[in-house]
Design an enzyme around this catalytic site. Structure first.
Site, PDB file in Angstrom:
ATOM      1  N   ARG A 144       0.798  -1.236   0.000  1.00 12.45           N
ATOM      2  CA  ARG A 144       0.000   0.000   0.000  1.00 12.45           C
ATOM      3  C   ARG A 144       0.829   1.285   0.000  1.00 12.45           C
ATOM      4  O   ARG A 144       0.306   2.349  -0.305  1.00 12.45           O
ATOM      5  CB  ARG A 144      -0.899   0.023   1.246  1.00 12.45           C
ATOM      6  CG  ARG A 144      -1.839  -1.176   1.357  1.00 12.45           C
ATOM      7  CD  ARG A 144      -3.232  -0.765   0.959  1.00 12.45           C
ATOM      8  NE  ARG A 144      -4.187  -1.839   1.121  1.00 12.45           N
ATOM      9  CZ  ARG A 144      -4.973  -1.990   2.202  1.00 12.45           C
ATOM     10  NH1 ARG A 144      -4.887  -1.152   3.214  1.00 12.45           N
ATOM     11  NH2 ARG A 144      -5.848  -2.973   2.240  1.00 12.45           N
ATOM     12  N   ASP A 192     -16.428   9.695   5.873  1.00  9.21           N
ATOM     13  CA  ASP A 192     -15.320   8.744   5.851  1.00  9.21           C
ATOM     14  C   ASP A 192     -14.058   9.523   6.179  1.00  9.21           C
ATOM     15  O   ASP A 192     -14.022  10.752   6.043  1.00  9.21           O
ATOM     16  CB  ASP A 192     -15.182   8.081   4.467  1.00  9.21           C
ATOM     17  CG  ASP A 192     -14.395   6.781   4.527  1.00  9.21           C
ATOM     18  OD1 ASP A 192     -15.019   5.703   4.601  1.00  9.21           O
ATOM     19  OD2 ASP A 192     -13.145   6.835   4.542  1.00  9.21           O
TER      20      ASP A 192
HETATM   21  C1  LIG Z   1     -14.401  -1.577   4.408  1.00 11.56           C
HETATM   22  S1  LIG Z   1     -14.926   0.089   4.201  1.00 11.56           S
HETATM   23  C2  LIG Z   1     -16.640  -0.027   4.596  1.00 11.56           C
HETATM   24  C3  LIG Z   1     -17.502   0.722   3.605  1.00 11.56           C
HETATM   25  C4  LIG Z   1     -19.009   0.525   3.787  1.00 11.56           C
HETATM   26  N1  LIG Z   1     -19.452   0.961   5.102  1.00 11.56           N
HETATM   27  C5  LIG Z   1     -19.394  -0.912   3.543  1.00 11.56           C
HETATM   28  O1  LIG Z   1     -19.689  -1.626   4.509  1.00 11.56           O
HETATM   29  O2  LIG Z   1     -19.404  -1.357   2.404  1.00 11.56           O
HETATM   30  C6  LIG Z   1     -14.209   0.825   5.672  1.00 11.56           C
HETATM   31  C7  LIG Z   1     -14.117   2.345   5.596  1.00 11.56           C
HETATM   32  O3  LIG Z   1     -13.772   2.836   6.894  1.00 11.56           O
HETATM   33  C8  LIG Z   1     -12.997   3.997   6.724  1.00 11.56           C
HETATM   34  N2  LIG Z   1     -12.297   4.298   7.973  1.00 11.56           N
HETATM   35  C9  LIG Z   1     -11.259   3.643   8.542  1.00 11.56           C
HETATM   36  N3  LIG Z   1     -10.887   4.258   9.679  1.00 11.56           N
HETATM   37  C10 LIG Z   1     -11.710   5.320   9.839  1.00 11.56           C
HETATM   38  C11 LIG Z   1     -11.816   6.331  10.832  1.00 11.56           C
HETATM   39  N4  LIG Z   1     -11.000   6.397  11.879  1.00 11.56           N
HETATM   40  N5  LIG Z   1     -12.791   7.259  10.677  1.00 11.56           N
HETATM   41  C12 LIG Z   1     -13.633   7.223   9.621  1.00 11.56           C
HETATM   42  N6  LIG Z   1     -13.583   6.291   8.645  1.00 11.56           N
HETATM   43  C13 LIG Z   1     -12.622   5.346   8.767  1.00 11.56           C
HETATM   44  C14 LIG Z   1     -12.078   3.645   5.560  1.00 11.56           C
HETATM   45  O4  LIG Z   1     -11.560   4.802   4.941  1.00 11.56           O
HETATM   46  C15 LIG Z   1     -13.012   2.831   4.663  1.00 11.56           C
HETATM   47  O5  LIG Z   1     -13.572   3.631   3.640  1.00 11.56           O
END
Ligand SMILES: C[S@@+](CC[C@H](N)C(=O)[O-])C[C@H]1O[C@@H](n2cnc3c(N)ncnc32)[C@H](O)[C@@H]1O
Length: 278
Positions: A39, A148
Site C-alpha cells: 500500500r 469517511d
Molecule cells: C471496508 S470500508 C466499509 C464501507 C461501507 N461501510 C461498507 O460496509 O461497504 C471501511 C471504511 O472505513 C474507513 N475508515 C477507517 N478508519 C476510519 C476512521 N477512523 N474514521 C472514519 N472512517 C474510517 C475507511 O476509509 C473505509 O472507507
C-alpha cells in the site's frame, strides 16, 4: 512503482502501526506487515524515499503531517459494493423504513448517517432503495450524511461515477438503467436527483465529532472490525447520543456486534441484528 521488498526493521513497523492506531484507530498486527509493501509504494515513489524502510523511519521520527496522513489513508481498506450483504437492505425495506415513515409522519423528515461510507455505494444504495420502494416520501425532507476518513474515497463518492465492474456489483441491469447515465468513456454516473440527497463530509471517527443532527438511522458497517475494543466501545457510546430517540436504528456490518454495550437493545430479525436505545 517502487518494487522495494527489503526486510523492514521490526521496531519501525511497530512504531508505524502504533502511529496508525493512534491517529485513525485501525489496529494492525504482524499479519498485516505485507500491507506496508503493497500500500505504501506510491508514497515511496512520489516523495522519493530510498525505500519502504526510509519512509517508515521518516514517519516515526517526524511530527504528523501531510505524508503521514497519506500513509494512514493508504492503510485503510475501502472495499465496498452496492447493497453489500443484501440482508440489511431487505430489513430496511420491509421493516425499518415502514416503521420510521409511520413514526415520523408528522415531522416528514428522515436523517440518515452512513458512517465510514467509503466510495459511496452504501449511501447511494439507501437513496436508491428509498426512491424505488417509498414513493410516499415525496415532499419529505430526506438527508443522507455520508462520512469517511479517506479524502480519496470521498472524492470518488461525491462524483458518483463508477466503472463497469463496480456498477455491476450489487445493482441489476434495470437499476443501472433507471438511476445512472452511461458516459462516453464507459463509466456510469448516478442521476443528480439521487446524488443531491447525499451529503459527503470528511470525518475521523476517533477524533472529535462535529456538531451533527440526530439521526433516525445510522449505518456503521465494516469499520468497527478494524478498531480495538476500547476504541470500539467509545465510538459505540458516542453513536448512542447521535440516535434521535428509542425508535431510531443502528445497523452494523454482518460480522460485527456490540453486545458488550448494555445501553442498547438488540433486535434480531431474519439474519440481521439491529440496535436501538433502551
Ligand atoms: C471496508 S470500508 C466499509 C464501507 C461501507 N461501510 C461498507 O460496509 O461497504 C471501511 C471504511 O472505513 C474507513 N475508515 C477507517 N478508519 C476510519 C476512521 N477512523 N474514521 C472514519 N472512517 C474510517 C475507511 O476509509 C473505509 O472507507
Amino acid at each position: 512503482m517502487n518494487l522495494d521488498s527489503s526486510p523492514l526493521d521490526q521496531t519501525d513497523v511497530e512504531g508505524f502501526f502504533s502511529l496508525v492506531e493512534k491517529n485513525i484507530g485501525v489496529a494492525l498486527d504482524a499479519s498485516k506487515v505485507y500491507l506496508i509493501h503493497s500500500r505504501l509504494s506510491s508514497i515511496v515513489t512520489e516523495h522519493r524515499f530510498a525505500g519502504h524502510s526510509a519512509l517508515l523511519r521518516f514517519l516515526i521520527t517526524n511530527p504528523v503531517g501531510e505524508i503521514h496522513w497519506q500513509a494512514f489513508e493508504a492503510m485503510t481498506t475501502n472495499e465496498t459494493s452496492f447493497f453489500r450483504d443484501i440482508h440489511p437492505f431487505e430489513i430496511l425495506k420491509t421493516t425499518i423504513f415502514p416503521d420510521l415513515i409511520h413514526k415520523r409522519k408528522d415531522s416528514r423528515e428522515l436523517n440518515i448517517w452512513s458512517a465510514a461510507s467509503s466510495t459511496g455505494q452504501e449511501p447511494y444504495s439507501i437513496a436508491i432503495l428509498l426512491r424505488e420502494h417509498f414513493p410516499e416520501l415525496t415532499g419529505w425532507k430526506i438527508r443522507i450524511l455520508a462520512t469517511d476518513i479517506s479524502e480519496q474515497a470521498l472524492e470518488k463518492a461525491s462524483l458518483g461515477i463508477y466503472n463497469q465492474t463496480e456498477i455491476q456489483r450489487g445493482l441489476s441491469e434495470a437499476q443501472i438503467q433507471r438511476h445512472f447515465k452511461k458516459l462516453p468513456n464507459g463509466y456510469y454516473e448516478i442521476n443528480p436527483d439521487l446524488r443531491s440527497i447525499v451529503q459527503f463530509k470528511q470525518m475521523n471517527l476517533i477524533q472529535d465529532w462535529p456538531l451533527m443532527a440526530k439521526f433516525d438511522l445510522i449505518l456503521i458497517r465494516n469499520v468497527l472490525i478494524y478498531f480495538n475494543q476500547v476504541t470500539k466501545s467509545q465510538i459505540v457510546k458516542r453513536l448512542y447520543t447521535q440516535l434521535l430517540d428509542s425508535s431510531s436504528y443502528l445497523i452494523l456490518g454482518s460480522s460485527e456486534s456490540i453486545l458488550f454495550d448494555q445501553t442498547y437493545k438488540i433486535v434480531q430479525l431474519d439474519r440481521v441484528s439491529y440496535y436501538q436505545k433502551r
